[in-house]
Motif scaffolding. Structure first.
Motif, PDB file in Angstrom:
ATOM      1  N   ASP A 173       0.823  -1.199   0.000  1.00 48.15           N
ATOM      2  CA  ASP A 173       0.000   0.000   0.000  1.00 48.15           C
ATOM      3  C   ASP A 173       0.864   1.257   0.000  1.00 48.15           C
ATOM      4  OD1 ASP A 173       0.912  -0.730   2.546  1.00 48.15           O
ATOM      5  OD2 ASP A 173      -0.744   0.258   3.573  1.00 48.15           O
ATOM      6  N   LEU A 174       1.964   1.236   0.759  1.00 44.52           N
ATOM      7  CA  LEU A 174       2.853   2.392   0.801  1.00 44.52           C
ATOM      8  C   LEU A 174       3.664   2.514  -0.484  1.00 44.52           C
ATOM      9  CD1 LEU A 174       4.085   2.240   4.505  1.00 44.52           C
ATOM     10  CD2 LEU A 174       2.400   3.745   3.501  1.00 44.52           C
ATOM     11  N   GLN A 175       4.034   1.383  -1.057  1.00 45.52           N
ATOM     12  CA  GLN A 175       4.754   1.418  -2.327  1.00 45.52           C
ATOM     13  C   GLN A 175       3.890   2.066  -3.406  1.00 45.52           C
ATOM     14  OE1 GLN A 175       7.855   0.567  -2.818  1.00 45.52           O
ATOM     15  NE2 GLN A 175       8.412  -0.753  -1.133  1.00 45.52           N
ATOM     16  N   ASP A 176       2.601   1.750  -3.422  1.00 50.06           N
ATOM     17  CA  ASP A 176       1.696   2.323  -4.409  1.00 50.06           C
ATOM     18  C   ASP A 176       1.554   3.831  -4.207  1.00 50.06           C
ATOM     19  OD1 ASP A 176       1.325  -0.178  -5.467  1.00 50.06           O
ATOM     20  OD2 ASP A 176      -0.591  -0.534  -4.458  1.00 50.06           O
ATOM     21  N   LEU A 177       1.456   4.245  -2.946  1.00 48.99           N
ATOM     22  CA  LEU A 177       1.349   5.673  -2.661  1.00 48.99           C
ATOM     23  C   LEU A 177       2.635   6.405  -3.041  1.00 48.99           C
ATOM     24  CD1 LEU A 177      -0.488   5.742   0.793  1.00 48.99           C
ATOM     25  CD2 LEU A 177      -1.315   6.743  -1.343  1.00 48.99           C
ATOM     26  N   ALA A 178       3.782   5.807  -2.696  1.00 48.95           N
ATOM     27  CA  ALA A 178       5.061   6.441  -2.992  1.00 48.95           C
ATOM     28  C   ALA A 178       5.242   6.667  -4.487  1.00 48.95           C
ATOM     29  CB  ALA A 178       6.211   5.598  -2.439  1.00 48.95           C
ATOM     30  N   ALA A 179       4.677   5.791  -5.283  1.00 46.85           N
ATOM     31  CA  ALA A 179       4.782   5.939  -6.738  1.00 46.85           C
ATOM     32  C   ALA A 179       4.021   7.157  -7.238  1.00 46.85           C
ATOM     33  CB  ALA A 179       4.266   4.684  -7.424  1.00 46.85           C
ATOM     34  N   GLN A 180       3.102   7.685  -6.397  1.00 50.24           N
ATOM     35  CA  GLN A 180       2.319   8.858  -6.782  1.00 50.24           C
ATOM     36  C   GLN A 180       2.932  10.169  -6.293  1.00 50.24           C
ATOM     37  OE1 GLN A 180      -1.836   8.250  -5.584  1.00 50.24           O
ATOM     38  NE2 GLN A 180      -1.529   6.032  -5.714  1.00 50.24           N
ATOM     39  N   CYS A 181       4.038  10.104  -5.546  1.00 50.15           N
ATOM     40  CA  CYS A 181       4.686  11.314  -5.050  1.00 50.15           C
ATOM     41  C   CYS A 181       5.248  12.138  -6.203  1.00 50.15           C
ATOM     42  CB  CYS A 181       5.812  10.964  -4.073  1.00 50.15           C
ATOM     43  SG  CYS A 181       5.233  10.277  -2.504  1.00 50.15           S
ATOM     44  N   LYS A 182       5.337  13.430  -6.001  1.00 53.46           N
ATOM     45  CA  LYS A 182       5.817  14.340  -7.042  1.00 53.46           C
ATOM     46  C   LYS A 182       7.260  14.052  -7.416  1.00 53.46           C
ATOM     47  CE  LYS A 182       6.252  19.288  -8.080  1.00 53.46           C
ATOM     48  NZ  LYS A 182       5.988  20.671  -7.567  1.00 53.46           N
ATOM     49  N   PHE A 183       8.090  13.709  -6.404  1.00 50.76           N
ATOM     50  CA  PHE A 183       9.503  13.479  -6.645  1.00 50.76           C
ATOM     51  C   PHE A 183       9.829  11.994  -6.475  1.00 50.76           C
ATOM     52  CE2 PHE A 183       9.212  17.838  -4.945  1.00 50.76           C
ATOM     53  CZ  PHE A 183       9.675  18.529  -6.061  1.00 50.76           C
ATOM     54  N   ASN A 184      10.646  11.465  -7.370  1.00 52.90           N
ATOM     55  CA  ASN A 184      11.013  10.054  -7.314  1.00 52.90           C
ATOM     56  C   ASN A 184      11.796   9.706  -6.061  1.00 52.90           C
ATOM     57  OD1 ASN A 184       9.784   9.530  -9.772  1.00 52.90           O
ATOM     58  ND2 ASN A 184      11.649   9.922 -10.950  1.00 52.90           N
ATOM     59  N   ASN A 185      12.581  10.661  -5.534  1.00 52.82           N
ATOM     60  CA  ASN A 185      13.397  10.406  -4.344  1.00 52.82           C
ATOM     61  C   ASN A 185      12.767  11.008  -3.091  1.00 52.82           C
ATOM     62  OD1 ASN A 185      13.768  13.062  -5.026  1.00 52.82           O
ATOM     63  ND2 ASN A 185      15.982  13.079  -4.637  1.00 52.82           N
ATOM     64  N   CYS A 186      11.455  11.115  -3.087  1.00 51.39           N
ATOM     65  CA  CYS A 186      10.740  11.690  -1.943  1.00 51.39           C
ATOM     66  C   CYS A 186      11.024  10.880  -0.680  1.00 51.39           C
ATOM     67  CB  CYS A 186       9.239  11.692  -2.233  1.00 51.39           C
ATOM     68  SG  CYS A 186       8.240  12.438  -0.926  1.00 51.39           S
ATOM     69  N   ARG A 187      11.317  11.591   0.413  1.00 52.02           N
ATOM     70  CA  ARG A 187      11.579  10.935   1.698  1.00 52.02           C
ATOM     71  C   ARG A 187      10.335  10.930   2.587  1.00 52.02           C
ATOM     72  NH1 ARG A 187      17.039  10.299   2.529  1.00 52.02           N
ATOM     73  NH2 ARG A 187      16.785  10.235   4.787  1.00 52.02           N
ATOM     74  N   HIS A 188       9.244  11.467   2.084  1.00 49.70           N
ATOM     75  CA  HIS A 188       7.947  11.431   2.771  1.00 49.70           C
ATOM     76  C   HIS A 188       8.011  12.152   4.121  1.00 49.70           C
ATOM     77  CE1 HIS A 188       7.602   8.483  -0.352  1.00 49.70           C
ATOM     78  NE2 HIS A 188       8.428   7.662   0.254  1.00 49.70           N
ATOM     79  N   GLU A 189       8.684  13.289   4.113  1.00 48.96           N
ATOM     80  CA  GLU A 189       8.789  14.111   5.321  1.00 48.96           C
ATOM     81  C   GLU A 189       8.012  15.418   5.126  1.00 48.96           C
ATOM     82  OE1 GLU A 189      13.016  14.335   5.796  1.00 48.96           O
ATOM     83  OE2 GLU A 189      13.102  12.522   7.037  1.00 48.96           O
ATOM     84  N   SER A 190       8.620  16.374   4.408  1.00 49.17           N
ATOM     85  CA  SER A 190       7.958  17.660   4.201  1.00 49.17           C
ATOM     86  C   SER A 190       7.978  18.081   2.737  1.00 49.17           C
ATOM     87  CB  SER A 190       8.645  18.732   5.057  1.00 49.17           C
ATOM     88  OG  SER A 190      10.031  18.813   4.740  1.00 49.17           O
ATOM     89  N   GLU A 191       8.320  17.145   1.839  1.00 47.28           N
ATOM     90  CA  GLU A 191       8.392  17.474   0.424  1.00 47.28           C
ATOM     91  C   GLU A 191       6.999  17.803  -0.128  1.00 47.28           C
ATOM     92  OE1 GLU A 191      11.653  14.487   1.318  1.00 47.28           O
ATOM     93  OE2 GLU A 191       9.523  14.767   1.792  1.00 47.28           O
ATOM     94  N   PRO A 192       6.920  18.791  -1.033  1.00 48.90           N
ATOM     95  CA  PRO A 192       5.626  19.085  -1.663  1.00 48.90           C
ATOM     96  C   PRO A 192       5.199  17.945  -2.576  1.00 48.90           C
ATOM     97  CG  PRO A 192       7.404  20.316  -2.737  1.00 48.90           C
ATOM     98  CD  PRO A 192       8.003  19.671  -1.515  1.00 48.90           C
ATOM     99  N   GLY A 193       3.889  17.731  -2.620  1.00 49.68           N
ATOM    100  CA  GLY A 193       3.365  16.706  -3.503  1.00 49.68           C
ATOM    101  C   GLY A 193       3.601  15.290  -3.019  1.00 49.68           C
ATOM    102  N   CYS A 194       3.806  15.101  -1.709  1.00 47.51           N
ATOM    103  CA  CYS A 194       4.044  13.755  -1.161  1.00 47.51           C
ATOM    104  C   CYS A 194       2.698  13.057  -0.942  1.00 47.51           C
ATOM    105  CB  CYS A 194       4.825  13.830   0.149  1.00 47.51           C
ATOM    106  SG  CYS A 194       5.040  12.220   0.943  1.00 47.51           S
ATOM    107  N   ALA A 195       2.452  12.000  -1.663  1.00 43.31           N
ATOM    108  CA  ALA A 195       1.189  11.273  -1.552  1.00 43.31           C
ATOM    109  C   ALA A 195       1.086  10.515  -0.236  1.00 43.31           C
ATOM    110  CB  ALA A 195       1.048  10.301  -2.722  1.00 43.31           C
ATOM    111  N   VAL A 196       2.224  10.104   0.307  1.00 39.23           N
ATOM    112  CA  VAL A 196       2.223   9.365   1.573  1.00 39.23           C
ATOM    113  C   VAL A 196       1.793  10.278   2.716  1.00 39.23           C
ATOM    114  CG1 VAL A 196       3.669   8.130   3.239  1.00 39.23           C
ATOM    115  CG2 VAL A 196       3.965   7.718   0.784  1.00 39.23           C
TER     116      VAL A 196
END
Length: 236
Positions: free
Chosen positions: A184-207
């Protein structure tokens, strides 16, 4: 070897330690007390998925817990359609429920920390008489009762491997297992704006958006990120 379960020896140590081989079912044992940790169970689930073993979570000492269902419901949320059993290892009907997941012609392995009751389970499932040891009441930690791996015939004809308690489980080839357990998290991460998103404070983070919307538990994200860090994969 048709299937192989192994772990890395430790931090900075690239040697592999074989746990068991040719196993069909992995009985992941924890207990309904302070030993229960979701992060540890997720590591075992990743190990099972990577080795193509069928995972069954066994939560022991249900008879000593006021609310074993709370532990069961928490464990069931760790993976889709996960089998979780709350067990009193001295109850014949509970033992029969465990045994049906490893029928004649199949091999199971008991994995978990020291003190969760693996030896008691082994005795019940194989009509054995191995001695057991008590745990510390403050943190539910136990001493090693089992010091070597043993293979025994279960009363229903299945085979069961007992293993020493594992304090630290470091995965050898975690990719497939982690991606399955955290699909489920892998699928969400694939929707993040940036490929190297760390899912902290990046804009467009789907997680993070899912966490803010209340559809994803933040603690599950933190466990996922910790596993990725431990396996050197965060930021890929």
């Amino acid at each position: 070897r048709r299937t192989e379960l192994s772990r890395r020896a430790g931090v900075g140590d690239t040697r592999l330690q074989l746990i068991a081989a040719n196993v069909d079912v992995m009985f992941i044992t924890s207990s309904c007390n302070a030993d229960f940790k979701a992060a540890r169970l997720e590591r075992y689930l990743a190990l099972a998925q990577g080795a193509r073993c069928y995972p069954v979570v066994i939560l022991t000492k249900a008879d000593r817990c006021d609310d074993p269902e709370r532990f069961r419901k928490t464990a069931e949320k760790l993976a889709p359609n996960l089998v979780v059993l709350t067990v009193n290892a001295h109850d014949a009907s509970d033992l029969a429920e465990v045994a049906k997941w490893c029928p004649k012609g199949q091999t199971g392995v008991l994995l978990g920390s020291s003190g969760v009751g693996k030896t008691t389970l082994m005795n019940g499932l194989t009509a054995g008489t191995e001695a057991t040891q008590s745990i510390r009441e403050d943190d539910a930690k136990g001493r090693h009762t089992t010091t070597a791996r043993t293979l025994r015939v279960m009363t229903n004809g299945g085979l069961l491997v007992d293993t020493p308690g594992i304090r630290s489980l470091r995965l050898t080839e975690p990719e497939d297992g982690l991606e399955t357990v955290f699909s489920d998290l892998q699928d969400l991460a694939a929707q993040c704006k940036f490929n190297n998103c760390r899912h902290e404070s990046e804009p467009g983070c789907a997680v993070r958006a899912a966490c803010d919307a209340g559809t994803l538990a933040p603690e599950r994200v933190e466990r996922w990120r910790k596993l990725l860090r431990d396996e050197g994969r965060e930021g890929e």
